[in-house]
Motif scaffolding. Structure first.
Motif, mmCIF file in Angstrom:
data_model
loop_
_atom_site.group_PDB
_atom_site.id
_atom_site.type_symbol
_atom_site.label_atom_id
_atom_site.label_comp_id
_atom_site.label_asym_id
_atom_site.label_seq_id
_atom_site.Cartn_x
_atom_site.Cartn_y
_atom_site.Cartn_z
ATOM 1 N N UNK A 104 0.825 -1.206 0.000
ATOM 2 C CA UNK A 104 0.000 0.000 0.000
ATOM 3 C C UNK A 104 0.861 1.259 0.000
ATOM 4 N N UNK A 105 2.030 1.202 0.642
ATOM 5 C CA UNK A 105 2.926 2.360 0.661
ATOM 6 C C UNK A 105 3.372 2.731 -0.754
ATOM 7 N N UNK A 106 3.680 1.704 -1.552
ATOM 8 C CA UNK A 106 4.062 1.954 -2.946
ATOM 9 C C UNK A 106 2.892 2.558 -3.717
ATOM 10 N N UNK A 107 1.682 2.040 -3.490
ATOM 11 C CA UNK A 107 0.499 2.570 -4.161
ATOM 12 C C UNK A 107 0.242 4.027 -3.758
ATOM 13 N N UNK A 119 -7.664 6.271 -0.739
ATOM 14 C CA UNK A 119 -7.968 4.840 -0.821
ATOM 15 C C UNK A 119 -6.730 3.988 -0.520
ATOM 16 N N UNK A 120 -5.579 4.401 -1.066
ATOM 17 C CA UNK A 120 -4.338 3.667 -0.793
ATOM 18 C C UNK A 120 -3.971 3.751 0.687
ATOM 19 N N UNK A 121 -4.221 4.901 1.290
ATOM 20 C CA UNK A 121 -3.959 5.063 2.724
ATOM 21 C C UNK A 121 -4.859 4.152 3.546
ATOM 22 N N UNK A 123 -5.946 1.198 2.572
ATOM 23 C CA UNK A 123 -5.346 -0.129 2.452
ATOM 24 C C UNK A 123 -4.108 -0.236 3.328
ATOM 25 N N UNK A 124 -3.325 0.819 3.362
ATOM 26 C CA UNK A 124 -2.140 0.845 4.213
ATOM 27 C C UNK A 124 -2.536 0.693 5.681
ATOM 28 N N UNK A 125 -3.648 1.331 6.059
ATOM 29 C CA UNK A 125 -4.130 1.233 7.438
ATOM 30 C C UNK A 125 -4.537 -0.191 7.793
ATOM 31 N N UNK A 126 -5.121 -0.895 6.834
ATOM 32 C CA UNK A 126 -5.494 -2.295 7.084
ATOM 33 C C UNK A 126 -4.261 -3.142 7.369
ATOM 34 N N UNK A 127 -3.192 -2.915 6.596
ATOM 35 C CA UNK A 127 -1.954 -3.638 6.853
ATOM 36 C C UNK A 127 -1.371 -3.299 8.207
#
Length: 468
Positions: A104-107, A119-121, A123-127
């Protein structure tokens, strides 16, 4: 025969040494991943204005949701993630979390617009939510109960170190290469954690643990907090038509009440309200909420003061911010030992009082004239000592008396409460400081708010009663 005995003896010594070092090796890997998440958060405080310049059509509210969407999703996903770690394996969930976070960081860095970035953030939060509770559970599992207060203090110091390095390192990265590299830098550290974790982490689980995948509860709590936070951010845009932010606030409070009702009636709710029957657990979490609001407003507003009032460059502001968080590191280590010896209540109360003094210092010492050495530095040292005493002890007090089966869920709820507090802290800071012309009096309002919030926290932590 003699050689065989010597070889056996040598192997036994080596195995004993590995056994003694393994808990700290687990601590190293789990804490480094936590460091990754912590430093990413502080970097975003620095990158706020840079991201806004990259997306000139985006409103201040939208940019604020780059941070708040992450924090809100992180907070709500922490709780089911804790159950997943208990049920399916702490190592497994930790590894999946790290992998999702770096992807997600790359996205995030590749995002073409602010909506994609949000939206990418998420996903990053889910990780991040997967690796957070699993990391702490792996650490707690590796050490005896007698050492946990010290270890949790060290764990808190790692987060403090990230907070210390984040502003300076992040400001240099953002100023030199752009805000995208604040995300790309996560890739090599994350890959290191995956490689080392696969080899050295020990799997543990509780096969009968409940997985609190409560989608209805997640929708209710995200909706409630999003509405309340939006009412705080949007009110100044509707200063002559307060009916709209008032309606948002009312709807948010109503959804929050519905969420509590749902948790009481659902068979497997997102939040186990039975944990809050403990006076200590309840007091710690409410105190954590208020303290986190105060901490977020202090940390975030610092960059506005440095750049908008004192005219510092972004790298200068980042360097100026290092002192406070750097003070947290040794204080957190000492605070963990003090909590182990004297109990968490003494450390928490003292820490809150000390932090409140920093708000008063800033209120009376900060002027429009730049004076870092005499006006800012003492306040940073005072606040750093306060945070170093409070933050690790909040984590330690929250899980101290929980049974082993509730480690992950108990710590997840505590971390979630603190993240929700951060969402409100960012919202309050944006509401007060994000405008065309910022004046010194705006910061005075924030310092008064910080002081009152921390005094409330100090009163609450007097109800903490952990066993030594």
């Amino acid at each position: 025969m003699a050689n065989s005995i010597m070889n056996t003896s040598s192997n036994t010594i080596v195995n004993d040494q590995i056994g003694q070092l393994r808990p700290w090796l687990i601590f190293h890997i789990a804490s480094l991943a936590t460091f990754l998440v912590s430093i990413d958060t502080t970097v975003l405080y620095v990158a706020f204005h840079s991201i806004a310049k990259s997306f000139p059509d985006a409103s201040a509210t939208s940019i604020s949701w780059v941070m708040n969407a992450y924090t809100l999703v992180y907070a709500t996903c922490l709780i089911p993630a804790g159950g997943l770690a208990d049920r399916f394996g702490r190592k497994r969930v930790f590894m999946y979390g790290v992998a999702a976070f770096i992807l997600a960081s790359v996205l995030c860095g590749l995002s073409p617009n602010v909506h994609t970035l949000i939206l990418a953030r998420m996903l990053q939060a889910m990780g991040a939510s997967l690796l957070g509770p699993a990391a702490l559970s792996l650490i707690l599992e590796a050490f005896s109960k007698e050492k946990r207060a010290i270890v949790v203090g060290a764990w808190g110091a790692i987060g403090a170190l990230a907070a210390a390095l984040g502003p300076a390192f992040g400001a240099w990265i953002v100023d030199s290469f752009g805000w995208e590299w604040a995300f790309y830098i996560n890739l090599p550290i994350g890959l290191y954690c995956l490689i080392r974790g696969r080899r050295h982490l020990i799997e543990s689980s509780n096969p009968v643990a409940k997985v609190r995948f409560d989608l209805v509860g997640v929708v209710f709590i995200i909706g409630a907090i999003a509405l309340i936070v939006s009412s705080l951010i949007e009110y100044k845009l509707y200063i002559n038509q307060l009916i709209f932010p008032a309606a948002l606030l009312t709807a948010g409070v109503f959804l929050l009440a519905v969420f509590v009702y749902w948790c009481k009636r659902a068979s497997n709710p997102l939040v186990d309200l039975n944990l809050f029957k403990s006076n200590t657990y309840r007091a710690v979490n409410i105190a954590a909420f208020f303290f986190s609001i105060a901490f977020a407003t202090m940390f975030f507003s610092f960059f506005f003061l440095m750049t908008k009032i004192w005219g510092y460059s972004l790298p200068q502001a980042g360097l100026a911010m290092m002192t406070g968080p750097a003070t947290v590191v040794p204080t957190a280590l000492l605070g963990g030992r003090a909590a182990s010896k004297y109990g968490h209540k003494v450390v928490l109360t003292l820490g809150c009082i000390i932090f409140s003094m920093s708000s008063l210092w800033y209120l009376y010492a900060i002027t429009a004239t730049p004076d870092y050495l005499w006006a800012c530095l003492p306040g940073q040292i005072i606040s750093g000592i306060g945070v170093g005493l409070v933050m690790p002890s909040l984590s330690g007090a929250a899980v101290h008396d929980l049974p082993q089966k509730d480690y992950a869920i108990g710590s997840a709820i505590n971390q979630a409460v603190r993240q929700v507090g951060t969402v409100f802290g960012v919202a309050i800071t944006v509401a007060i400081l994000v405008k065309t012309s910022v004046v010194l009096n705006d910061f005075h309002h924030l310092y008064v708010i910080q002081f009152l919030l921390v005094i409330i926290s100090a009163a609450l932590v007097t109800q903490v009663n952990t066993k030594k």
